[in-house]
Design an enzyme around this catalytic site. Structure first.
Site, short mmCIF file in Angstrom:
data_model
loop_
_atom_site.label_atom_id
_atom_site.label_comp_id
_atom_site.label_asym_id
_atom_site.label_seq_id
_atom_site.Cartn_x
_atom_site.Cartn_y
_atom_site.Cartn_z
N GLY A 1 0.82 -1.20 0.00
CA GLY A 1 0.00 0.00 0.00
C GLY A 1 0.86 1.25 0.00
N GLY B 1 0.12 -5.06 0.50
CA GLY B 1 -1.04 -4.95 -0.38
C GLY B 1 -0.90 -5.73 -1.66
N ASP C 1 -2.19 -7.39 6.98
CA ASP C 1 -3.59 -7.22 6.63
C ASP C 1 -3.85 -7.80 5.24
OD1 ASP C 1 -2.17 -5.20 5.27
OD2 ASP C 1 -3.83 -3.78 5.39
#
Length: 361
Positions: free
Chosen positions: A67, A123, A154
Protein backbone atom coordinates in the site's frame (compact mmCIF):
# COMPACT_ATOMS: atom_id res chain seq x y z
CA UNK A 1 4.08 14.14 -14.24
CA UNK A 2 2.95 11.13 -16.25
CA UNK A 3 -0.53 11.32 -17.79
CA UNK A 4 -0.86 7.53 -17.94
CA UNK A 5 -3.45 5.90 -15.67
CA UNK A 6 -2.12 4.25 -12.52
CA UNK A 7 -3.92 1.06 -13.54
CA UNK A 8 -4.12 -0.01 -17.17
CA UNK A 9 -7.36 -1.86 -17.92
CA UNK A 10 -7.70 -3.68 -21.24
CA UNK A 11 -9.83 -6.40 -22.77
CA UNK A 12 -8.24 -8.41 -25.56
CA UNK A 13 -8.42 -11.91 -26.99
CA UNK A 14 -10.66 -13.29 -24.27
CA UNK A 15 -8.47 -11.78 -21.55
CA UNK A 16 -9.20 -9.08 -19.04
CA UNK A 17 -5.81 -7.43 -18.54
CA UNK A 18 -4.99 -5.44 -15.40
CA UNK A 19 -1.57 -3.80 -15.20
CA UNK A 20 -0.52 -1.86 -12.10
CA UNK A 21 1.20 1.16 -13.59
CA UNK A 22 3.26 3.01 -11.00
CA UNK A 23 6.66 1.49 -11.81
CA UNK A 24 8.68 4.22 -10.03
CA UNK A 25 6.84 3.32 -6.81
CA UNK A 26 7.04 -0.42 -7.54
CA UNK A 27 3.33 -0.18 -8.31
CA UNK A 28 2.36 0.70 -4.73
CA UNK A 29 -1.40 0.45 -4.37
CA UNK A 30 -3.56 3.47 -3.54
CA UNK A 31 -7.31 3.97 -3.17
CA UNK A 32 -8.12 4.98 -6.78
CA UNK A 33 -6.19 1.96 -8.03
CA UNK A 34 -8.10 -0.42 -5.76
CA UNK A 35 -11.40 1.07 -6.96
CA UNK A 36 -10.38 0.77 -10.62
CA UNK A 37 -9.43 -2.89 -10.21
CA UNK A 38 -12.67 -3.65 -8.37
CA UNK A 39 -14.75 -1.95 -11.07
CA UNK A 40 -13.03 -3.94 -13.83
CA UNK A 41 -13.40 -7.26 -12.03
CA UNK A 42 -17.09 -6.68 -11.38
CA UNK A 43 -17.70 -5.68 -15.00
CA UNK A 44 -15.89 -8.76 -16.30
CA UNK A 45 -17.50 -11.29 -13.96
CA UNK A 46 -20.52 -11.69 -16.29
CA UNK A 47 -18.83 -10.56 -19.51
CA UNK A 48 -18.77 -13.43 -22.05
CA UNK A 49 -15.86 -11.75 -23.86
CA UNK A 50 -13.61 -12.27 -20.83
CA UNK A 51 -12.59 -15.86 -20.11
CA UNK A 52 -9.55 -15.18 -17.92
CA UNK A 53 -8.24 -12.23 -15.91
CA UNK A 54 -4.49 -11.54 -15.97
CA UNK A 55 -2.82 -9.23 -13.43
CA UNK A 56 0.74 -7.92 -13.87
CA UNK A 57 2.89 -5.00 -12.74
CA UNK A 58 4.60 -2.44 -14.97
CA UNK A 59 8.38 -2.15 -14.90
CA UNK A 60 11.08 -4.59 -13.87
CA UNK A 61 11.02 -4.23 -10.09
CA UNK A 62 7.89 -6.00 -8.99
CA UNK A 63 4.16 -6.58 -9.10
CA UNK A 64 3.39 -4.36 -6.10
CA UNK A 65 5.44 -3.09 -3.15
CA UNK A 66 2.34 -2.79 -0.96
CA UNK A 67 0.00 0.00 0.00
CA UNK A 68 0.97 3.64 -0.39
CA UNK A 69 2.33 4.03 3.13
CA UNK A 70 3.45 7.62 2.60
CA UNK A 71 -0.19 8.58 2.13
CA UNK A 72 -1.11 6.56 5.22
CA UNK A 73 1.61 8.38 7.19
CA UNK A 74 0.23 11.80 6.30
CA UNK A 75 -3.31 10.63 6.98
CA UNK A 76 -2.38 9.29 10.41
CA UNK A 77 -0.71 12.59 11.31
CA UNK A 78 -3.59 14.70 10.02
CA UNK A 79 -6.57 12.66 11.20
CA UNK A 80 -6.56 14.01 14.74
CA UNK A 81 -6.63 17.58 13.41
CA UNK A 82 -9.33 17.36 10.73
CA UNK A 83 -11.77 15.17 12.64
CA UNK A 84 -11.82 12.36 10.07
CA UNK A 85 -10.47 9.58 12.23
CA UNK A 86 -10.47 5.81 12.16
CA UNK A 87 -12.82 4.13 9.70
CA UNK A 88 -13.96 7.53 8.36
CA UNK A 89 -10.44 8.70 7.55
CA UNK A 90 -9.01 8.45 4.01
CA UNK A 91 -6.97 5.41 5.07
CA UNK A 92 -9.98 3.79 6.73
CA UNK A 93 -12.00 4.21 3.54
CA UNK A 94 -9.11 2.89 1.44
CA UNK A 95 -8.69 -0.20 3.60
CA UNK A 96 -12.42 -0.89 3.47
CA UNK A 97 -12.47 -0.92 -0.32
CA UNK A 98 -9.14 -2.76 -0.51
CA UNK A 99 -10.30 -5.58 1.76
CA UNK A 100 -13.58 -5.86 -0.14
CA UNK A 101 -11.42 -6.25 -3.27
CA UNK A 102 -9.38 -8.98 -1.58
CA UNK A 103 -12.57 -10.90 -0.84
CA UNK A 104 -13.79 -10.37 -4.42
CA UNK A 105 -10.56 -11.84 -5.77
CA UNK A 106 -10.86 -14.89 -3.52
CA UNK A 107 -14.41 -15.64 -4.74
CA UNK A 108 -13.92 -14.59 -8.37
CA UNK A 109 -15.92 -16.79 -10.76
CA UNK A 110 -13.32 -16.83 -13.54
CA UNK A 111 -9.62 -17.76 -13.61
CA UNK A 112 -7.58 -14.98 -11.99
CA UNK A 113 -3.99 -15.36 -13.18
CA UNK A 114 -1.54 -13.12 -11.33
CA UNK A 115 2.16 -12.81 -12.12
CA UNK A 116 4.03 -12.31 -8.83
CA UNK A 117 7.28 -11.30 -10.50
CA UNK A 118 9.81 -9.29 -8.46
CA UNK A 119 8.73 -7.58 -5.24
CA UNK A 120 5.30 -8.50 -3.84
CA UNK A 121 4.74 -7.04 -0.39
CA UNK A 122 1.77 -6.21 1.84
CA UNK A 123 -1.04 -4.95 -0.38
CA UNK A 124 0.56 -6.77 -3.30
CA UNK A 125 -0.06 -10.03 -1.45
CA UNK A 126 -3.71 -9.01 -1.13
CA UNK A 127 -3.94 -8.63 -4.91
CA UNK A 128 -2.20 -11.93 -5.60
CA UNK A 129 -2.37 -14.36 -2.70
CA UNK A 130 -6.12 -14.93 -2.94
CA UNK A 131 -6.16 -15.53 -6.70
CA UNK A 132 -6.92 -18.84 -8.38
CA UNK A 133 -3.68 -19.09 -10.42
CA UNK A 134 -0.68 -17.52 -8.67
CA UNK A 135 2.60 -17.50 -10.60
CA UNK A 136 6.06 -16.80 -9.15
CA UNK A 137 9.38 -16.40 -10.95
CA UNK A 138 13.06 -16.59 -10.10
CA UNK A 139 12.88 -12.89 -9.21
CA UNK A 140 9.99 -13.12 -6.76
CA UNK A 141 10.44 -11.66 -3.28
CA UNK A 142 7.27 -11.98 -1.23
CA UNK A 143 6.57 -10.83 2.29
CA UNK A 144 4.41 -9.15 4.89
CA UNK A 145 6.69 -6.45 6.38
CA UNK A 146 4.06 -4.67 8.47
CA UNK A 147 5.45 -5.12 11.98
CA UNK A 148 8.57 -3.27 10.83
CA UNK A 149 6.49 -0.09 10.48
CA UNK A 150 4.31 -0.58 13.55
CA UNK A 151 1.42 -2.06 11.53
CA UNK A 152 -0.25 -5.49 11.43
CA UNK A 153 -0.36 -7.93 8.48
CA UNK A 154 -3.59 -7.22 6.63
CA UNK A 155 -5.24 -7.73 3.18
CA UNK A 156 -5.96 -11.30 4.27
CA UNK A 157 -2.30 -11.83 5.05
CA UNK A 158 -3.02 -13.33 8.46
CA UNK A 159 -5.35 -15.83 6.74
CA UNK A 160 -2.55 -16.98 4.41
CA UNK A 161 0.18 -16.89 7.06
CA UNK A 162 -1.87 -18.83 9.59
CA UNK A 163 -2.43 -21.60 7.06
CA UNK A 164 1.23 -22.04 6.07
CA UNK A 165 2.78 -25.34 7.21
CA UNK A 166 3.53 -25.46 10.95
CA UNK A 167 4.71 -22.13 12.31
CA UNK A 168 6.44 -20.84 9.17
CA UNK A 169 3.80 -18.13 8.77
CA UNK A 170 4.42 -16.91 12.30
CA UNK A 171 8.14 -16.70 11.57
CA UNK A 172 7.54 -14.73 8.35
CA UNK A 173 5.13 -12.34 10.06
CA UNK A 174 7.22 -11.58 13.16
CA UNK A 175 10.60 -11.28 11.40
CA UNK A 176 9.27 -9.76 8.12
CA UNK A 177 11.29 -12.41 6.26
CA UNK A 178 11.06 -12.36 2.48
CA UNK A 179 9.98 -15.52 0.74
CA UNK A 180 11.51 -16.79 -2.49
CA UNK A 181 9.48 -18.47 -5.23
CA UNK A 182 10.09 -21.87 -3.65
CA UNK A 183 9.09 -20.58 -0.23
CA UNK A 184 5.91 -18.99 -1.60
CA UNK A 185 4.74 -22.21 -3.20
CA UNK A 186 5.64 -24.29 -0.14
CA UNK A 187 3.74 -21.96 2.19
CA UNK A 188 0.61 -21.64 0.06
CA UNK A 189 1.17 -18.09 -1.21
CA UNK A 190 1.65 -19.23 -4.83
CA UNK A 191 0.90 -22.16 -7.11
CA UNK A 192 3.22 -22.24 -10.15
CA UNK A 193 6.84 -21.44 -11.02
CA UNK A 194 7.50 -19.89 -14.43
CA UNK A 195 10.80 -18.29 -15.43
CA UNK A 196 10.37 -14.57 -16.06
CA UNK A 197 11.59 -14.84 -19.65
CA UNK A 198 8.52 -16.93 -20.48
CA UNK A 199 5.89 -14.60 -19.00
CA UNK A 200 5.13 -12.71 -22.26
CA UNK A 201 4.65 -15.99 -24.13
CA UNK A 202 2.49 -17.32 -21.31
CA UNK A 203 0.18 -14.31 -21.47
CA UNK A 204 -0.07 -14.68 -25.24
CA UNK A 205 -0.97 -18.34 -24.84
CA UNK A 206 -3.65 -17.52 -22.28
CA UNK A 207 -5.57 -15.83 -25.09
CA UNK A 208 -6.10 -19.17 -26.84
CA UNK A 209 -5.89 -21.77 -24.06
CA UNK A 210 -7.42 -22.31 -20.63
CA UNK A 211 -5.39 -21.11 -17.66
CA UNK A 212 -4.43 -24.67 -16.70
CA UNK A 213 -3.26 -25.61 -20.20
CA UNK A 214 -1.40 -22.34 -20.82
CA UNK A 215 0.41 -22.36 -17.48
CA UNK A 216 1.20 -26.05 -17.89
CA UNK A 217 3.16 -25.28 -21.06
CA UNK A 218 5.57 -22.99 -19.20
CA UNK A 219 5.59 -24.01 -15.54
CA UNK A 220 8.53 -26.02 -14.20
CA UNK A 221 9.46 -27.46 -10.83
CA UNK A 222 9.89 -24.76 -8.22
CA UNK A 223 13.25 -24.28 -6.47
CA UNK A 224 13.47 -25.86 -3.03
CA UNK A 225 12.18 -23.85 -0.10
CA UNK A 226 14.81 -22.79 2.43
CA UNK A 227 12.04 -21.99 4.90
CA UNK A 228 10.55 -25.46 4.66
CA UNK A 229 14.00 -26.93 5.23
CA UNK A 230 14.17 -25.00 8.53
CA UNK A 231 10.75 -26.11 9.73
CA UNK A 232 12.25 -28.06 12.64
CA UNK A 233 13.54 -25.13 14.65
CA UNK A 234 10.83 -22.78 13.38
CA UNK A 235 8.03 -25.03 14.63
CA UNK A 236 9.80 -25.67 17.93
CA UNK A 237 10.34 -21.99 18.65
CA UNK A 238 7.25 -20.30 17.26
CA UNK A 239 4.69 -22.63 18.79
CA UNK A 240 4.82 -20.63 22.03
CA UNK A 241 1.86 -18.60 23.27
CA UNK A 242 3.67 -15.27 23.67
CA UNK A 243 6.21 -13.26 21.71
CA UNK A 244 8.47 -13.21 24.76
CA UNK A 245 8.52 -17.01 24.92
CA UNK A 246 9.15 -17.23 21.17
CA UNK A 247 12.19 -14.98 21.55
CA UNK A 248 13.40 -16.99 24.55
CA UNK A 249 13.15 -20.24 22.59
CA UNK A 250 14.98 -18.70 19.64
CA UNK A 251 17.76 -17.49 21.94
CA UNK A 252 18.05 -20.95 23.49
CA UNK A 253 18.26 -22.73 20.14
CA UNK A 254 21.65 -23.58 18.66
CA UNK A 255 20.71 -22.74 15.07
CA UNK A 256 22.39 -19.55 13.87
CA UNK A 257 19.27 -18.64 11.93
CA UNK A 258 17.27 -18.82 15.16
CA UNK A 259 19.56 -16.25 16.74
CA UNK A 260 19.17 -13.95 13.76
CA UNK A 261 15.42 -14.36 13.92
CA UNK A 262 15.39 -13.27 17.56
CA UNK A 263 17.38 -10.16 16.65
CA UNK A 264 15.00 -9.41 13.79
CA UNK A 265 11.93 -9.71 16.02
CA UNK A 266 13.34 -7.49 18.76
CA UNK A 267 13.92 -4.69 16.24
CA UNK A 268 10.21 -4.51 15.41
CA UNK A 269 7.34 -2.67 17.10
CA UNK A 270 6.59 -4.49 20.38
CA UNK A 271 2.88 -3.74 20.31
CA UNK A 272 2.58 -4.67 16.63
CA UNK A 273 4.33 -7.97 17.35
CA UNK A 274 1.91 -8.88 20.11
CA UNK A 275 -1.15 -7.85 18.12
CA UNK A 276 0.15 -9.80 15.12
CA UNK A 277 0.66 -13.00 17.09
CA UNK A 278 -2.88 -12.78 18.43
CA UNK A 279 -4.19 -12.01 14.92
CA UNK A 280 -2.45 -15.08 13.52
CA UNK A 281 -3.81 -17.36 16.23
CA UNK A 282 -7.32 -15.96 15.75
CA UNK A 283 -7.10 -16.29 11.97
CA UNK A 284 -6.11 -19.92 12.25
CA UNK A 285 -9.37 -20.63 14.10
CA UNK A 286 -11.64 -18.62 11.79
CA UNK A 287 -13.39 -20.59 9.03
CA UNK A 288 -12.89 -18.38 5.99
CA UNK A 289 -11.18 -15.30 4.59
CA UNK A 290 -14.08 -12.88 5.20
CA UNK A 291 -14.13 -12.98 9.02
CA UNK A 292 -10.34 -12.68 9.00
CA UNK A 293 -10.58 -9.53 6.86
CA UNK A 294 -13.20 -8.16 9.26
CA UNK A 295 -10.80 -8.62 12.17
CA UNK A 296 -7.85 -7.21 10.23
CA UNK A 297 -9.92 -4.11 9.51
CA UNK A 298 -10.44 -3.50 13.22
CA UNK A 299 -6.69 -3.82 13.81
CA UNK A 300 -5.82 -1.53 10.90
CA UNK A 301 -8.18 1.20 12.06
CA UNK A 302 -6.75 0.96 15.59
CA UNK A 303 -3.20 1.14 14.23
CA UNK A 304 -4.00 4.41 12.45
CA UNK A 305 -4.33 6.09 15.84
CA UNK A 306 -1.13 4.53 17.22
CA UNK A 307 2.24 6.11 17.84
CA UNK A 308 4.13 3.22 16.27
CA UNK A 309 2.57 3.36 12.79
CA UNK A 310 3.55 7.00 12.30
CA UNK A 311 6.97 6.44 13.86
CA UNK A 312 7.63 3.26 11.88
CA UNK A 313 6.84 4.84 8.52
CA UNK A 314 8.85 7.92 9.47
CA UNK A 315 11.92 5.86 10.27
CA UNK A 316 11.71 3.54 7.27
CA UNK A 317 10.37 5.77 4.49
CA UNK A 318 10.20 9.46 5.41
CA UNK A 319 13.47 10.21 7.24
CA UNK A 320 15.01 6.81 6.43
CA UNK A 321 17.13 6.80 9.59
CA UNK A 322 16.05 3.17 10.25
CA UNK A 323 15.92 4.02 13.97
CA UNK A 324 12.29 3.97 15.14
CA UNK A 325 11.53 4.90 18.73
CA UNK A 326 8.75 2.47 19.62
CA UNK A 327 6.27 3.20 22.37
CA UNK A 328 6.03 0.98 24.37
CA UNK A 329 9.71 0.36 23.83
CA UNK A 330 9.83 -3.28 24.96
CA UNK A 331 7.63 -6.37 24.85
CA UNK A 332 7.39 -6.37 28.63
CA UNK A 333 5.86 -2.89 28.62
CA UNK A 334 2.99 -3.80 26.28
CA UNK A 335 -0.18 -4.32 28.30
CA UNK A 336 -3.06 -6.66 27.57
CA UNK A 337 -5.39 -3.66 27.31
CA UNK A 338 -3.19 -2.14 24.59
CA UNK A 339 -3.37 -5.36 22.59
CA UNK A 340 -7.10 -5.79 23.17
CA UNK A 341 -7.77 -2.30 21.81
CA UNK A 342 -6.81 -3.51 18.33
CA UNK A 343 -9.63 -6.07 18.38
CA UNK A 344 -12.40 -3.80 19.70
CA UNK A 345 -15.59 -3.66 17.67
CA UNK A 346 -16.24 -0.71 15.37
CA UNK A 347 -20.02 -0.55 15.71
CA UNK A 348 -21.62 0.85 12.56
CA UNK A 349 -18.15 1.10 10.95
CA UNK A 350 -17.48 -2.64 10.90
CA UNK A 351 -16.29 -4.03 7.57
CA UNK A 352 -19.01 -6.66 7.82
CA UNK A 353 -17.91 -9.14 5.16
CA UNK A 354 -18.76 -12.22 7.24
CA UNK A 355 -21.98 -13.40 8.79
CA UNK A 356 -22.14 -12.72 12.57
CA UNK A 357 -21.79 -16.42 13.44
CA UNK A 358 -18.48 -16.60 11.55
CA UNK A 359 -16.85 -13.75 13.47
CA UNK A 360 -15.70 -15.55 16.59
CA UNK A 361 -12.66 -17.88 16.55
Amino acid sequence: MSSEPEVLIDKRGGLGLITLNRPKAINALNHPMALAISEALRAWADDPDVRTVVVTGAGERGLCAGGDIVAIYHDAKASANDGATGADSPSGRFWRDEYVLNALIARYPKPYVVVMDGIVMGGGVGLSGHGSHRIVTERSKIGMPEVGIGFIPDVGGTYLLSRAPGEIGTHVALTTARMTAGDAIATGFADYYVESQHIPALIETLATETAEVAIGKFATAAPESALLAQAGWIDACYGADTVEEIVARLRAHDAADAQRAADDILAKSPVALKVTLRSLRNARALPALEPVLDEEYRASVAALASHDLVEGIRAQVIDKDRDPKWNPATLAEVTEDQVAAYFAGLGDSELGLAAPEAQQP
